[in-house]
Design a protein around this motif. Structure first.
Motif, mmCIF file in Angstrom:
data_model
loop_
_atom_site.group_PDB
_atom_site.id
_atom_site.type_symbol
_atom_site.label_atom_id
_atom_site.label_comp_id
_atom_site.label_asym_id
_atom_site.label_seq_id
_atom_site.Cartn_x
_atom_site.Cartn_y
_atom_site.Cartn_z
ATOM 1 N N GLU A 176 0.869 -1.173 0.000
ATOM 2 C CA GLU A 176 0.000 0.000 0.000
ATOM 3 C C GLU A 176 0.903 1.220 0.000
ATOM 4 N N PHE A 177 0.580 2.183 -0.827
ATOM 5 C CA PHE A 177 1.411 3.386 -0.919
ATOM 6 C C PHE A 177 0.514 4.522 -1.378
ATOM 7 N N MET A 178 0.010 5.281 -0.416
ATOM 8 C CA MET A 178 -0.897 6.386 -0.705
ATOM 9 C C MET A 178 -0.219 7.696 -0.302
ATOM 10 N N GLN A 179 -0.300 8.657 -1.187
ATOM 11 C CA GLN A 179 0.461 9.874 -0.969
ATOM 12 C C GLN A 179 -0.374 11.111 -1.306
ATOM 13 N N GLN A 180 -0.144 12.174 -0.541
ATOM 14 C CA GLN A 180 -0.823 13.438 -0.791
ATOM 15 C C GLN A 180 0.170 14.581 -0.635
ATOM 16 N N ALA A 181 0.295 15.404 -1.668
ATOM 17 C CA ALA A 181 1.156 16.587 -1.619
ATOM 18 C C ALA A 181 0.283 17.816 -1.411
ATOM 19 N N GLU A 182 0.751 18.727 -0.571
ATOM 20 C CA GLU A 182 -0.029 19.923 -0.244
ATOM 21 C C GLU A 182 0.889 21.140 -0.175
ATOM 22 N N PRO A 183 0.649 22.155 -1.027
ATOM 23 C CA PRO A 183 1.454 23.375 -0.918
ATOM 24 C C PRO A 183 1.178 24.060 0.410
ATOM 25 N N LYS A 184 2.218 24.570 1.048
ATOM 26 C CA LYS A 184 2.075 25.231 2.344
ATOM 27 C C LYS A 184 2.372 26.730 2.271
ATOM 28 N N MET A 185 3.334 27.112 1.451
ATOM 29 C CA MET A 185 3.600 28.528 1.231
ATOM 30 C C MET A 185 4.372 28.707 -0.067
ATOM 31 N N ILE A 186 3.998 29.716 -0.844
ATOM 32 C CA ILE A 186 4.742 30.097 -2.034
ATOM 33 C C ILE A 186 4.944 31.597 -1.979
ATOM 34 N N SER A 187 6.192 32.022 -2.160
ATOM 35 C CA SER A 187 6.547 33.438 -2.132
ATOM 36 C C SER A 187 7.703 33.657 -3.090
ATOM 37 N N PRO A 188 8.120 34.907 -3.313
ATOM 38 C CA PRO A 188 9.298 35.129 -4.155
ATOM 39 C C PRO A 188 10.573 34.516 -3.583
ATOM 40 N N ALA A 189 10.547 34.123 -2.304
ATOM 41 C CA ALA A 189 11.746 33.587 -1.657
ATOM 42 C C ALA A 189 11.742 32.076 -1.548
ATOM 43 N N VAL A 190 10.578 31.475 -1.241
ATOM 44 C CA VAL A 190 10.532 30.036 -0.984
ATOM 45 C C VAL A 190 9.282 29.409 -1.577
ATOM 46 N N VAL A 191 9.416 28.145 -1.943
ATOM 47 C CA VAL A 191 8.274 27.289 -2.258
ATOM 48 C C VAL A 191 8.328 26.132 -1.278
ATOM 49 N N SER A 192 7.248 25.970 -0.526
ATOM 50 C CA SER A 192 7.233 24.988 0.558
ATOM 51 C C SER A 192 5.997 24.107 0.434
ATOM 52 N N LEU A 193 6.204 22.807 0.568
ATOM 53 C CA LEU A 193 5.097 21.863 0.494
ATOM 54 C C LEU A 193 5.353 20.704 1.423
ATOM 55 N N ASN A 194 4.274 20.013 1.770
ATOM 56 C CA ASN A 194 4.400 18.811 2.587
ATOM 57 C C ASN A 194 3.863 17.622 1.814
ATOM 58 N N ILE A 195 4.588 16.506 1.899
ATOM 59 C CA ILE A 195 4.165 15.258 1.265
ATOM 60 C C ILE A 195 3.890 14.244 2.371
ATOM 61 N N SER A 196 2.625 13.845 2.498
ATOM 62 C CA SER A 196 2.216 12.862 3.504
ATOM 63 C C SER A 196 2.039 11.513 2.833
ATOM 64 N N THR A 197 2.654 10.491 3.403
ATOM 65 C CA THR A 197 2.608 9.155 2.810
ATOM 66 C C THR A 197 2.128 8.137 3.844
ATOM 67 N N SER A 198 1.128 7.366 3.453
ATOM 68 C CA SER A 198 0.719 6.194 4.226
ATOM 69 C C SER A 198 1.142 4.969 3.431
ATOM 70 N N TYR A 199 1.859 4.056 4.077
ATOM 71 C CA TYR A 199 2.452 2.981 3.298
ATOM 72 C C TYR A 199 2.546 1.674 4.092
ATOM 73 N N TYR A 200 2.534 0.589 3.340
ATOM 74 C CA TYR A 200 2.866 -0.722 3.880
ATOM 75 C C TYR A 200 3.755 -1.398 2.853
ATOM 76 N N CYS A 201 4.992 -1.627 3.212
ATOM 77 C CA CYS A 201 5.972 -2.212 2.290
ATOM 78 C C CYS A 201 6.486 -3.537 2.830
ATOM 79 N N GLY A 217 6.527 -6.303 6.334
ATOM 80 C CA GLY A 217 6.820 -6.136 7.752
ATOM 81 C C GLY A 217 5.573 -6.297 8.598
ATOM 82 N N ALA A 218 5.692 -5.881 9.870
ATOM 83 C CA ALA A 218 4.623 -6.137 10.829
ATOM 84 C C ALA A 218 3.447 -5.187 10.701
ATOM 85 N N HIS A 219 3.715 -3.905 10.394
ATOM 86 C CA HIS A 219 2.646 -2.909 10.454
ATOM 87 C C HIS A 219 2.756 -1.902 9.311
ATOM 88 N N PRO A 220 1.616 -1.340 8.893
ATOM 89 C CA PRO A 220 1.668 -0.177 8.007
ATOM 90 C C PRO A 220 2.161 1.032 8.786
#
Length: 396
Positions: free
Chosen positions: A221-246, A248-251
């Motif tokens: 299982e590999f589910m991912q969501q990217a979300e922009p957090k701030m964009i300005s003339p200085a920085v582009v910032s985003l968060n990538i949240s991943t839920s996964y089971y590759c 092993g014992a647990h996701p």
């Protein structure tokens, strides 16, 4: 999952006029050929002859199949797949003989069906001046992944507007991995640098998906969501949240933000933005790479000492003053203890309109305590402790 990919300047890609032979420095070699009449790409590591490892994919499908076995004299005996979860089911096998340019032999199904296999040392198509730097760097460390990505294309998805910047979302159809590029609001050069990082990260996540699939087999299982957090003339910032089971014992789940210095295109480390130590801020090595370039032993030790002895105690002190209720010591064993220094040492972080978000990371039994929505360090505080990079931060 994929580490140490060195940044390749865009102009350097144009210098490739020859087709290179595919082998990685750690002993992995890559071959192309056919299984039956179907085109395949194979990666093998025969360095340990009694424990040969590898993988292959059909060019039509791009999904990895694990290989393991042994090399005796010039005969390679391999099993396709594994029974790691106790299934004890019969598996396909390959028996290959070494040739002057690769391998040839036979694949056999558990039911006895046989198909010829012919493999030759892979020759990689040369990157061009239009090749994304992330992909152009792959032949040096990950030629197998380079060949996989040759057969994949991004599809445009929704258009969006965030903080006044037009965004174009892109999706890789087979993995469903999605991320955006910035289409307006930045200068042409800034936009190109930023988008090279963003699309490079998208492809890196596609590679991570396939790595997870190889480990987890049919149960991945590999589910991912990217979300922009701030964009300005200085920085582009985003968060990538991943839920996964590759396997092993647990996701599991986790956050993996990306913070880009617009003026250089470099990813930013927290030390680039915030420094509460003595002397000059550490110049984090990952700023010079598209991936996570490994730190030297001295750099790693210096950063560990700074984070554990200076940064974490300082963060706890700041948050205790800013958010006394949330930081109050728990009364029960099951309560979230935000005074625990161990939860802040590997904080995922990103820019927001109000300040730097610093996440907490708890052990598995208390993962519900992760991702507190209040742990933001105001820019008025951050500006008093500037990092190694001069950034124009919001007033916040």
């Amino acid at each position: 999952m994929l580490k140490g990919l060195m940044r390749l300047a865009p102009y350097a890609a144009a210098l490739f006029t020859l087709i290179s032979t595919a082998h990685a420095e750690d002993g992995r070699r890559v071959f192309t050929g056919t299984l039956g009449k179907t085109a395949i790409v194979v990666e093998l590591n025969t360095t340990q002859q009694d424990e040969v490892t590898g993988r292959y994919f059909y060019e039509k499908y791009h999904r990895d199949l694990a290989l393991s076995g042994s090399l005796q004299d010039s005969t390679l005996n391999l099993v396709e797949g594994n029974n790691r979860y106790g299934d004890d089911k019969p598996l396909p096998t390959l028996k290959l003989e070494e040739t002057g340019s690769g391998w040839q032999g036979e694949w056999q199904s558990p039911q006895g069906k046989k198909l010829p296999v012919k493999l030759t040392e892979a020759r990689l198509p040369a990157p061009t001046s239009a090749t994304l730097p992330f992909i152009a760097a792959l032949p040096y460390g990950e030629p197998y992944e380079y060949l996989r990505l040759q057969g994949l294309k991004l599809k445009p998805a929704k258009k969006d507007n965030f903080m006044g910047y037009d965004l174009q979302w892109w999706t890789e159809p087979e993995t469903k991995i999605s991320l955006f590029s910035v289409e307006s609001g930045l200068s042409k050069d800034d936009q190109q640098r930023v988008n090279q990082q963003l699309l490079g990260r998208l492809w890196n996540e596609v590679i991570s998906y396939h790595g997870c699939q190889l480990q987890g087999g049919e149960n991945v299982e590999f589910m991912q969501q990217a979300e922009p957090k701030m964009i300005s003339p200085a920085v582009v910032s985003l968060n990538i949240s991943t839920s996964y089971y590759c396997g092993g014992a647990h996701p599991d789940f986790g956050d993996s933000p990306l913070n880009i210095d617009v003026k250089t295109g470099h990813p930013l480390s927290l030390e680039d933005v915030l420094w509460v130590g003595e002397g000059k801020p550490l110049l984090h090595a990952e700023r010079d790479s598209l991936g996570d370039k490994p730190l030297s032993k001295d750099e790693s030790n210096a950063r560990y000492q700074y984070v554990s002895k200076e940064l974490v105690p300082w963060v706890i002190k700041q948050f205790t003053a800013l958010y006394p209720t949330e930081m109050k010591k728990p009364t029960g064993d099951d309560d979230c203890n935000f005074q625990d220094e161990s939860i802040w040492g590997t904080s995922p972080w990103y820019f927001t309109e109000k300040g730097l978000y610093l996440g907490a990371y708890f052990a598995r039994v208390q993962r519900s305590c992760d991702r507190p929505d209040w742990s933001i360090l105001p820019y008025s505080v951050v500006k008093q402790h500037p990092g190694a990079v001069k950034l124009q931060l919001p007033q916040g």
